[in-house]
Design a protein around this motif. Structure first.
Motif, PDB file in Angstrom:
ATOM      1  N   ALA A 943      11.153  32.675  24.358  1.00 37.32           N
ATOM      2  CA  ALA A 943      12.070  33.652  24.929  1.00 37.32           C
ATOM      3  C   ALA A 943      11.934  33.705  26.449  1.00 37.32           C
ATOM      4  O   ALA A 943      12.928  33.858  27.168  1.00 37.32           O
ATOM      5  CB  ALA A 943      11.798  35.021  24.323  1.00 37.32           C
ATOM      6  N   THR A 944      10.714  33.559  26.938  1.00 37.20           N
ATOM      7  CA  THR A 944      10.508  33.521  28.387  1.00 37.20           C
ATOM      8  C   THR A 944      11.216  32.324  29.001  1.00 37.20           C
ATOM      9  O   THR A 944      11.825  32.409  30.075  1.00 37.20           O
ATOM     10  CB  THR A 944       9.007  33.465  28.697  1.00 37.20           C
ATOM     11  OG1 THR A 944       8.354  34.580  28.064  1.00 37.20           O
ATOM     12  CG2 THR A 944       8.760  33.511  30.189  1.00 37.20           C
ATOM     13  N   LEU A 945      11.150  31.198  28.285  1.00 42.93           N
ATOM     14  CA  LEU A 945      11.853  30.010  28.754  1.00 42.93           C
ATOM     15  C   LEU A 945      13.363  30.207  28.700  1.00 42.93           C
ATOM     16  O   LEU A 945      14.099  29.790  29.604  1.00 42.93           O
ATOM     17  CB  LEU A 945      11.443  28.805  27.896  1.00 42.93           C
ATOM     18  CG  LEU A 945      12.045  27.453  28.267  1.00 42.93           C
ATOM     19  CD1 LEU A 945      11.585  27.032  29.656  1.00 42.93           C
ATOM     20  CD2 LEU A 945      11.654  26.401  27.247  1.00 42.93           C
ATOM     21  N   ALA A 946      13.829  30.874  27.655  1.00 43.54           N
ATOM     22  CA  ALA A 946      15.268  31.075  27.503  1.00 43.54           C
ATOM     23  C   ALA A 946      15.821  32.014  28.569  1.00 43.54           C
ATOM     24  O   ALA A 946      17.001  31.917  28.927  1.00 43.54           O
ATOM     25  CB  ALA A 946      15.564  31.624  26.105  1.00 43.54           C
ATOM     26  N   ILE A 947      15.007  32.903  29.069  1.00 44.30           N
ATOM     27  CA  ILE A 947      15.475  33.842  30.098  1.00 44.30           C
ATOM     28  C   ILE A 947      15.937  33.089  31.341  1.00 44.30           C
ATOM     29  O   ILE A 947      16.886  33.495  32.018  1.00 44.30           O
ATOM     30  CB  ILE A 947      14.347  34.849  30.422  1.00 44.30           C
ATOM     31  CG1 ILE A 947      14.220  35.856  29.276  1.00 44.30           C
ATOM     32  CG2 ILE A 947      14.615  35.570  31.731  1.00 44.30           C
ATOM     33  CD1 ILE A 947      13.078  36.819  29.436  1.00 44.30           C
ATOM     34  N   SER A 956      22.445  38.544  27.078  1.00 43.98           N
ATOM     35  CA  SER A 956      21.396  37.673  26.550  1.00 43.98           C
ATOM     36  C   SER A 956      20.048  38.025  27.146  1.00 43.98           C
ATOM     37  O   SER A 956      19.018  37.997  26.452  1.00 43.98           O
ATOM     38  CB  SER A 956      21.740  36.211  26.843  1.00 43.98           C
ATOM     39  OG  SER A 956      22.946  35.844  26.211  1.00 43.98           O
ATOM     40  N   GLN A 957      20.066  38.365  28.429  1.00 46.54           N
ATOM     41  CA  GLN A 957      18.813  38.791  29.055  1.00 46.54           C
ATOM     42  C   GLN A 957      18.237  39.994  28.318  1.00 46.54           C
ATOM     43  O   GLN A 957      17.034  40.053  28.023  1.00 46.54           O
ATOM     44  CB  GLN A 957      19.073  39.144  30.521  1.00 46.54           C
ATOM     45  CG  GLN A 957      19.238  37.965  31.429  1.00 46.54           C
ATOM     46  CD  GLN A 957      18.011  37.744  32.298  1.00 46.54           C
ATOM     47  OE1 GLN A 957      17.142  38.608  32.372  1.00 46.54           O
ATOM     48  NE2 GLN A 957      17.926  36.583  32.902  1.00 46.54           N
ATOM     49  N   ALA A 958      19.103  40.950  28.016  1.00 47.75           N
ATOM     50  CA  ALA A 958      18.640  42.151  27.322  1.00 47.75           C
ATOM     51  C   ALA A 958      18.080  41.794  25.948  1.00 47.75           C
ATOM     52  O   ALA A 958      17.025  42.305  25.536  1.00 47.75           O
ATOM     53  CB  ALA A 958      19.789  43.158  27.195  1.00 47.75           C
ATOM     54  N   THR A 959      18.772  40.916  25.238  1.00 49.05           N
ATOM     55  CA  THR A 959      18.297  40.510  23.910  1.00 49.05           C
ATOM     56  C   THR A 959      16.946  39.832  23.992  1.00 49.05           C
ATOM     57  O   THR A 959      16.027  40.115  23.200  1.00 49.05           O
ATOM     58  CB  THR A 959      19.322  39.571  23.251  1.00 49.05           C
ATOM     59  OG1 THR A 959      20.586  40.227  23.173  1.00 49.05           O
ATOM     60  CG2 THR A 959      18.867  39.161  21.866  1.00 49.05           C
ATOM     61  N   LEU A 960      16.804  38.922  24.941  1.00 52.76           N
ATOM     62  CA  LEU A 960      15.549  38.192  25.061  1.00 52.76           C
ATOM     63  C   LEU A 960      14.418  39.101  25.521  1.00 52.76           C
ATOM     64  O   LEU A 960      13.286  38.999  25.026  1.00 52.76           O
ATOM     65  CB  LEU A 960      15.732  37.027  26.042  1.00 52.76           C
ATOM     66  CG  LEU A 960      16.688  35.921  25.556  1.00 52.76           C
ATOM     67  CD1 LEU A 960      16.996  34.949  26.692  1.00 52.76           C
ATOM     68  CD2 LEU A 960      16.087  35.183  24.377  1.00 52.76           C
ATOM     69  N   ARG A 961      14.711  39.988  26.481  1.00 49.77           N
ATOM     70  CA  ARG A 961      13.669  40.929  26.924  1.00 49.77           C
ATOM     71  C   ARG A 961      13.235  41.825  25.765  1.00 49.77           C
ATOM     72  O   ARG A 961      12.048  42.141  25.607  1.00 49.77           O
ATOM     73  CB  ARG A 961      14.197  41.789  28.073  1.00 49.77           C
ATOM     74  CG  ARG A 961      14.551  41.032  29.335  1.00 49.77           C
ATOM     75  CD  ARG A 961      13.326  40.594  30.094  1.00 49.77           C
ATOM     76  NE  ARG A 961      13.703  39.955  31.362  1.00 49.77           N
ATOM     77  CZ  ARG A 961      12.851  39.315  32.132  1.00 49.77           C
ATOM     78  NH1 ARG A 961      11.578  39.229  31.776  1.00 49.77           N
ATOM     79  NH2 ARG A 961      13.257  38.742  33.259  1.00 49.77           N
ATOM     80  N   THR A 962      14.203  42.238  24.974  1.00 44.51           N
ATOM     81  CA  THR A 962      13.866  43.052  23.810  1.00 44.51           C
ATOM     82  C   THR A 962      12.985  42.272  22.849  1.00 44.51           C
ATOM     83  O   THR A 962      12.020  42.807  22.285  1.00 44.51           O
ATOM     84  CB  THR A 962      15.147  43.501  23.092  1.00 44.51           C
ATOM     85  OG1 THR A 962      15.971  44.220  24.017  1.00 44.51           O
ATOM     86  CG2 THR A 962      14.831  44.380  21.904  1.00 44.51           C
ATOM     87  N   CYS A 963      13.308  41.001  22.657  1.00 46.61           N
ATOM     88  CA  CYS A 963      12.506  40.149  21.772  1.00 46.61           C
ATOM     89  C   CYS A 963      11.081  40.011  22.309  1.00 46.61           C
ATOM     90  O   CYS A 963      10.107  40.124  21.558  1.00 46.61           O
ATOM     91  CB  CYS A 963      13.187  38.790  21.634  1.00 46.61           C
ATOM     92  SG  CYS A 963      12.316  37.630  20.586  1.00 46.61           S
ATOM     93  N   ILE A 964      10.965  39.767  23.589  1.00 43.70           N
ATOM     94  CA  ILE A 964       9.630  39.643  24.190  1.00 43.70           C
ATOM     95  C   ILE A 964       8.867  40.940  24.044  1.00 43.70           C
ATOM     96  O   ILE A 964       7.666  40.949  23.684  1.00 43.70           O
ATOM     97  CB  ILE A 964       9.760  39.242  25.670  1.00 43.70           C
ATOM     98  CG1 ILE A 964      10.339  37.832  25.787  1.00 43.70           C
ATOM     99  CG2 ILE A 964       8.420  39.338  26.378  1.00 43.70           C
ATOM    100  CD1 ILE A 964      10.645  37.404  27.203  1.00 43.70           C
TER     101      ILE A 964
END
Length: 1395
Positions: A943-947, A956-964
């Motif tokens: 997820a850090t890489l995907a950001i 997408s940033q919000a989704t990935l940050r939430t996942c992290i």
């Protein structure tokens, strides 16, 4: 290339060699009245039967046939299907003591039955079996298996006289018949033909079952009329007899509507044709007229002749005759021609010669002859020829399956056991039956090894050889070399045993040709093989040199010059292939396996060939190369013919249910195995061709002769280009061959279920169309698995359902379909094609080890679908528990997203999903997969890489940050989770994460982290979240209030901290009415007090919602009125300001409640939220009078209820018994009375009175209110006043005491009090009445309650009838008079003194 299928060589493909031997049902029948006979001259024989509709696409009997092998008195019957796996399809029938005659097994097909006719030396049998079309009439066959026609054969009554009889004793019946025939008559009768030793034919007739009767016999013998007409011979009667030379040695029957023609090929080299209906010999033909005749041949009996018939609706009846002569043979093909008046003749079509020694069998069609021989070395030779088109008489070769090598080479660095096991169990090399028979012998028959799986059989073999080895080794110590040599010895012994049985079971017995589908099978002792056409390249490479030289150039290419070049090039390749030793071949294999460049291996092989060229092979090659006009062009033709690379992905198959007859087509285990073995054969041959081609190209580069080879720099560049095209071609075929020999693993059900979950997360579960299954029909290779589950549907759909399908309306033709399927199957397996079905199938079938090896062999040289391969490799690592390797692979695959079809399907958005960039969609899928597997650390990394890819996509940033955030929180990385939370660009998601952070940290009791986070710009949100949780959850099981208190304390916000704790305490009182709740309530109030004391006095206050206000909890259901309507929420609240003193009072009240509940738990339910007045009443009832006094003093309440309550308890004690006395000590002990001394003489009543006395003394009241209420209570209950109370009240208010006496009509006590009071006023005992100065002229004035005294006197006068009252009245009056007198004197004295 232009060659047709009819002019190519064929390959033998054995049916599933790895399948365990069929479970043959044993049926044994002993005919009554027979004596056992030896098998005699009859050897093993075989044959086959095919259904009339076996080529019809919609027929139930499509692609089904029956085969049998007979040996002595036993026949094995097996029904095969290329579409379905047939159940109960194999049976072994033994008719004890009755050997089967050659041709003694025949099948006849009726509308509703399949009739099996059996002919032995002693008996005739007719068996009726249900026809498959009747069994499944009108039913839609959707399963992959169905019942065989032999399912119910065990229920047949073999002794039924209607279907069984013994052969009667017939004079002239040949004792050892070399042939027989059987057929069904037009009326249902069974007819059996046996040769007569007199040259005729006996026909035995078994009546129809509906009209049973005895068997009848008809002898067909030559009449004199026909002899004269046809041959001009002397009649038999005149000549005497026919002689042994007329004995039929081969019989065939052709059935007509109401007749049957019997064709008899006799020892006298003549072919005779009989009419069964007319019992006449219709024709006699001398075959020597068509054969180069020698005197020896004419005089020798023709015992080796064979006769076969072939009927075509269009062409009529064909007769094929094999005329045997020493060291040669000849096939003659005739067509039966009929003329008027029932005259028949033979039209000679073709004569074909053969130099083979021993003919085993041959089959005839209207265009071809297929022949099976044994040569002088007893090797199998099969050839075929099209006698219509092949004028030159050139036979086409069939390359039969060779036996395994006689010895296995084991190097010193190899383990003998592993080497032999690998060789024995390589797919396609040894049959299971051969290994099991060898194991039976090797184990000395101690166990029967049946129904073993492939792996179990391997274990049994290992165990047997190891046991034999250990049992034979007598020395305890031996050198490693000796140990290795002993292992090789024992394993070679077992291998020799397997080889012996493999050779025996591979002995061919007959050919079976299906005239409807053109399928040709080779029937062997223990197995079945299919003969299929070669492709042109394979055909040229496999041809022997003499056949290659005679190959028609026009049949290869339209360009004759180029055809000659191609043939010359193939000759060069053959020379190279024949020169390569095993070590050289192994070096190329190892180079491909170890991912080394094949060009380098080919160059090394060439150097070895040059170094060891003792037979000048390279000179021959060089001379042949000089004969080739354009070698580069010829090589290009070969490469193009072998290359199956396509530019686009093959269209995905429509669902086969659109055509009800197609879902099972070629879906049986037999068909799958044969087709995939065909792929393996093609890959193996093409690998050798490409290997030899690489070596030849290296040779051309080394020669570099531009004059001879047409070149210069252009030649060099073209050659380099061909070299780079050939190398991937070789590696592709190496990979396909490896996959065709690699066995699939049997997968546990839990692994399959886990895999389906993974596929559902990736949304690929439907695309692979895989269903969990166990490999029950023997081990499968991964190519067979792929074909059965995926590829077959695509290929059949493409062949039959596409708009341009060439096979859509035609009947099934096995050679054409086999070639078409292989041609379509190879592109699906071709590594460099865009399609990715094969690796995807391996993933869906949980073949992870095989998939890893496949990708390993593929990746260095194939640059197509690289991302997809990385993704699948990541899945394999994931399943194997290597998460970090999996993550690396997933990241490598990301660069190919949007470029490859498989990855494009992977990232297809769901319905309603917001579409982001392809790479982000890919990352989301992988993140879901990692999340489901349970690898949060890898999820965070990815997820850090995907950001980094989602810089411009805040969603997408919000989704990935939430996942992290989520996974950091799951791992306990609280600080990292907080950082991820603060970086979330979506406020709603940020709030959700914040809420989750609070709840999780509370549940983990990691409150320090929660309190100490800075919460920049989020303080109010945190407080709101904690408050909402605090007000929504159970107070005793969660500590959100305490958390909120700590949160405010940490930030020095003492007022809010105090407010929180006060609210907590108030709710505890309302909602948790238990001892523990009251304890916590007291602590909460103390904490709130401490907070306010830390604030400057002018700010030491808090706001409390008014009583009755409700908290608006998130998710709470709305409040409704009695009629169901939602009640309006108050818009305003009454605000109450609480200062420090208010909190202190609440704290005292909480402490008092706690004391009360500790003393009496039954009061907890009402004490928790009680008011001070209610609490006071509870305290009095419990006897906690000291605490009650404290409560009254704190809240400025009257002490009167306390005195009344204590007085009442004294009354109860005084009036009660011992039980009341015992109970009283509990509450007496709870009151602190310093003077309380409990002795044996002291009772609870005494102590209670003492407590009351002390209270009256300690807590004086205005106007002696306390005394008055006590005396009032006592007098109201009729209790005499204690002296101490009287004396005490005298000092306080004697006048009030007098009034109380009057109120309760205590006249005597009142008189006595007045008398004492008057004396005290006058100076006698004045200290007991609290009178400081008695009556005197110098003292202050004194007074008496005259009104009360007057009321007393009035009461005494009213009751003057009572003498005692009268006396009391007189005493009182006298006392008053005396008092009046003294008052007068004192008054005068005072007045006197004033004057």
């Amino acid at each position: 290339m232009a060659a047709g299928l009819s002019e190519r060589s064929c390959l033998e493909l054995p049916a599933p060699p790895r399948a365990s031997p069929r479970r043959l049902r044993e049926i044994v029948f002993t005919p009554p009245g027979t004596a056992p006979l030896p098998a005699g001259r009859y050897g093993d024989s075989a044959g086959g039967f095919c259904y009339q509709e076996s080529a019809q696409l919609t027929a139930v009997t499509r692609n089904r046939f029956v085969r049998w092998t007979s040996s002595g008195d036993t026949v094995e019957l097996v029904e095969e299907s290329l579409d379905l796996n047939l159940l109960n399809n194999a049976v072994r029938l033994r008719i004890q003591g009755c050997p089967f005659l050659p041709g003694g097994v025949q099948f006849c097909e009726l509308q509703n039955h399949l009739v099996l006719l059996l002919l032995t030396r002693q008996s005739l049998h007719r068996l009726f079996l249900p026809h498959p079309a009747r069994t499944y009439r009108g039913e839609l066959i959707t399963e992959s298996q169905m019942q065989s026609v032999f399912t119910d054969i065990g229920k047949i009554d073999f002794q039924d006289p209607a279907n069984f009889c013994l052969i009667p004793s017939l004079p002239g019946l040949a004792p050892h018949s070399l042939t027989s025939a059987a057929w069904l008559g037009s009326e249902g009768e069974a007819l059996f033909a046996l040769p007569s030793s007199l040259g005729g034919i006996f026909v035995l007739k078994l009546p129809p079952p509906e009209a049973p009767g005895p068997v009848s016999v008809v002898e067909l013998k030559q009449s004199s009329v026909m002899q004269r007409l046809l041959t001009g011979w002397m009649p038999t009667a005149i000549r005497g007899d026919c002689g042994p030379s007329d004995l039929p040695i081969s019989l065939s029957v052709h059935c007509l509507d109401h007749d049957a023609f019997l064709f008899a090929l006799c020892q006298d080299h003549k072919l005779r044709m009989w009419s069964y209906k007319d019992q006449l010999c219709l024709m006699v033909a001398d075959l020597l007229e068509f054969v180069p005749v020698s005197r020896d041949l004419r005089l020798a009996p023709g015992t080796g002749h064979r006769l076969r018939l072939a009927f075509s609706q269009a062409l009529g009846l064909y007769l094929g005759v094999y005329v045997h002569a020493p060291k040669r043979g000849q096939f003659c093909v005739f067509q039966l021609v009929s003329t008027e008046s029932n005259r028949y003749s033979l039209d000679h079509i073709s004569s074909l010669f053969s130099s083979q020694e021993t003919l085993v069998d041959f089959a005839l069609t209207s265009t071809e002859i297929w022949a099976l021989w044994h040569n002088e070395e007893t090797q199998t030779v099969v050839k075929y020829i099209n006698f219509e088109q092949n004028v030159a008489g050139q036979w086409n070769q069939v390359f039969v399956q060779p036996l395994p090598e006689e010895e296995v080479t084991v190097r010193q660095d190899q383990d003998p056991r592993e080497t032999y096991l690998e060789y024995l169990f390589t797919p396609g090399r040894f049959s299971t039956a051969a290994i099991q028979k060898a194991l039976q012998i090797f184990s000395q028959g101690t166990e029967r090894h049946v129904d073993l799986t492939w792996d179990e059989l391997k274990q049994e073999v290992t165990l047997a050889v190891e046991n034999e080895f250990q049992g034979s080794v007598t020395e305890y110590e031996c050198s490693p070399e000796e140990f290795w040599q002993l292992q090789v010895e024992f394993w070679s012994k077992f291998y020799a045993c397997c080889l012996q049985y493999q050779e025996a079971l591979s002995r061919p017995l007959a050919l079976h040709l299906n005239p409807y589908t053109s399928m040709v099978c080779l029937l062997k002792k223990g197995s079945l093989s299919f003969l299929v056409p070669c492709s042109l390249v394979d055909h040229l490479y496999l041809l022997s040199n003499e056949h290659l030289l005679t190959e028609d150039d026009a049949s290869i290419l339209d360009d004759l010059e180029l055809s000659r070049d191609v043939v010359g090039l193939v000759q060069c390749l053959r020379l190279i292939g024949e020169s390569i030793s095993m070590e050289m071949a192994l070096s190329m294999e190892m180079a491909c396996s170890r991912l080394q460049p094949p060009e380098k291996a080919a160059e090394q092989i060439l150097e070895d060939l040059i170094a060891n060229d003792t037979e000048n092979v390279l000179e021959d090659i060089h001379s042949k190369l000089q004969e080739i006009r354009n070698p580069i062009h010829a090589m290009g033709v070969l490469i193009r013919e072998m290359d199956y690379e396509t530019d686009t992905d093959m269209e995905r198959a429509p669902h086969l249910s659109l055509h009800l007859s197609l879902p099972q087509l070629y879906g049986s285990g037999t068909a799958v195995s044969v087709l995939c073995l065909g792929v393996c054969k093609v890959a193996t041959l093409r690998f050798l061709i490409c290997r030899d081609l690489l070596i030849l190209q290296q040779l051309l580069l080394r020669l570099g002769d531009p004059v001879a080879l047409g070149g210069g720099q252009l030649f060099q560049s073209q050659q380099q280009d061909l070299l780079h095209r050939t190398s991937p071609l070789l590696l592709s075929y190496f990979l396909i061959r490896w996959a065709s020999q690699c066995l699939a693993s049997d997968v546990p059900m839990d692994t399959l279920e886990s895999n389906l979950q993974h596929l559902s997360v990736l949304e690929l579960a439907d695309t692979t169309a895989l269903t969990p299954h166990r490999l029950v029909s023997g081990p499968q290779t991964i190519v067979e698995l792929f074909f059965q589950e995926v590829a077959r549907k695509h290929i059949i759909s493409r062949l039959f359902l596409q708009p341009n399908a060439s096979l859509a309306e035609t009947s099934l033709n096995w050679p054409h379909l086999f070639t078409a399927i292989i041609t379509d199957f190879l592109p699906l397996l071709w590594p460099s094609n865009p399609g990715f079905l094969f690796p995807e199938c391996l993933m869906g079938s949980c073949q992870y080890t095989q998939l890893q090896e496949y990708i390993r062999l593929l990746q260095p040289w194939c640059h197509v679908n690289m991302g997809s391969c990385h993704f699948l490799m990541g899945r394999c690592h994931l399943v194997m528990g290597e998460g970090h390797k999996a993550l690396d692979c997933f990241c490598q695959a990301a660069s190919e997203v949007g470029r490859e079809e498989f990855l494009d399907r992977l990232i297809q958005p769901e319905e309603g999903e917001v579409v982001s960039s392809p790479r982000l969609q890919y990352y989301n899928k992988v993140l879901r997969l990692l999340d489901m597997v349970g690898l949060p650390e890898l999820v965070i990394q990815l997820a850090t890489l995907a950001i980094m890819e989602s810089v411009d996509d805040w969603r997408s940033q919000a989704t990935l940050r939430t996942c992290i955030f989520k996974h950091h929180l799951d791992l306990g990385h609280n600080s990292e989770a907080y950082v991820a939370l603060t970086q979330n660009p979506d406020p709603s998601r940020q709030l959700d994460c914040l809420r989750q952070l609070v709840v999780v940290l509370c549940e983990r009791s990691q409150l320090q982290d929660l309190v100490e986070f800075p919460y920049v710009n989020l303080d109010n949100e945190v407080v709101g979240i904690i408050e909402s949780h605090a007000r929504a959850v159970d107070l005793m099981s969660h500590n959100y209030y305490e958390l909120l208190y700590a949160f405010h304390i940490y930030r020095h916000n003492y007022r809010k901290a105090g407010t929180v704790m006060f609210e907590y305490g108030m709710r505890l009182g309302r909602e948790v009415r238990t001892l523990r709740g009251l304890q916590k309530q007291g602590n909460c109030f103390l904490a709130a007090i401490n907070c306010l004391r830390l604030i400057r006095p002018e700010y030491a206050w808090i706001v409390q919602p008014a009583p009755g206000a409700v908290y608006e909890r998130p998710g709470a259901s709305p409040k409704r009125s009695h009629d169901g309507e939602c009640t309006a929420v108050p818009t305003t609240r009454q605000i109450e300001i609480l200062e420090l003193e208010d909190l202190e009072r609440e704290s005292v009240l909480a402490r008092i409640r706690l004391t009360l509940v500790q003393h009496d738990l039954s009061t907890a339910a009402v004490a928790g939220n009680s008011t001070p007045e209610e609490t006071l009443a509870l305290l009095i009832r419990a006897g906690l009078f000291d605490t009650a006094v404290t409560l009254c003093q704190t809240f400025k309440l009257s002490l009167t209820p306390i005195f009344e309550g204590l007085t009442f308890k004294c009354i109860k004690l005084q009036l009660g018994g011992e039980a009341a006395q015992a109970e009283a000590w509990d509450w007496l002990a709870a009151n602190q009375l310093s003077a309380l001394v409990t002795t044996k003489e002291s009772s609870a009543t005494d102590e209670a009175w003492r407590l009351l006395s002390s209270y009256l003394e300690c807590y004086p009241s205005q106007n002696s209110l306390h005394h008055r209420c006590v005396i009032n209570k006592l007098l109201a209950h009729g209790i005499p006043l204690p002296n101490w109370l009287i004396n005490s009240y005298k000092k306080v208010d004697a006048a009030e005491l007098l009034r109380l006496y009057l109120n309760y009509d205590l006249l005597e006590e009142a008189v006595e009090l007045v008398l004492e009071y008057v004396d005290a006023v006058l100076g006698k005992g004045h200290q007991y009445f609290g009178i400081e100065f008695p009556l005197s002229a110098t003292a202050p004035m004194v007074w008496l309650p005259y009104t009360a005294i007057d009321q007393l006197l009035q009461a005494l006068q009213e009751s003057s009838t009572n003498p005692h009252n009268l006396l009391l009245s007189q005493q009182l009056q006298q006392k008053m008079e005396d008092y009046q007198h003294k008052v007068s004197v004192a008054t005068r004295d005072r007045l006197y003194r004033r004057t």
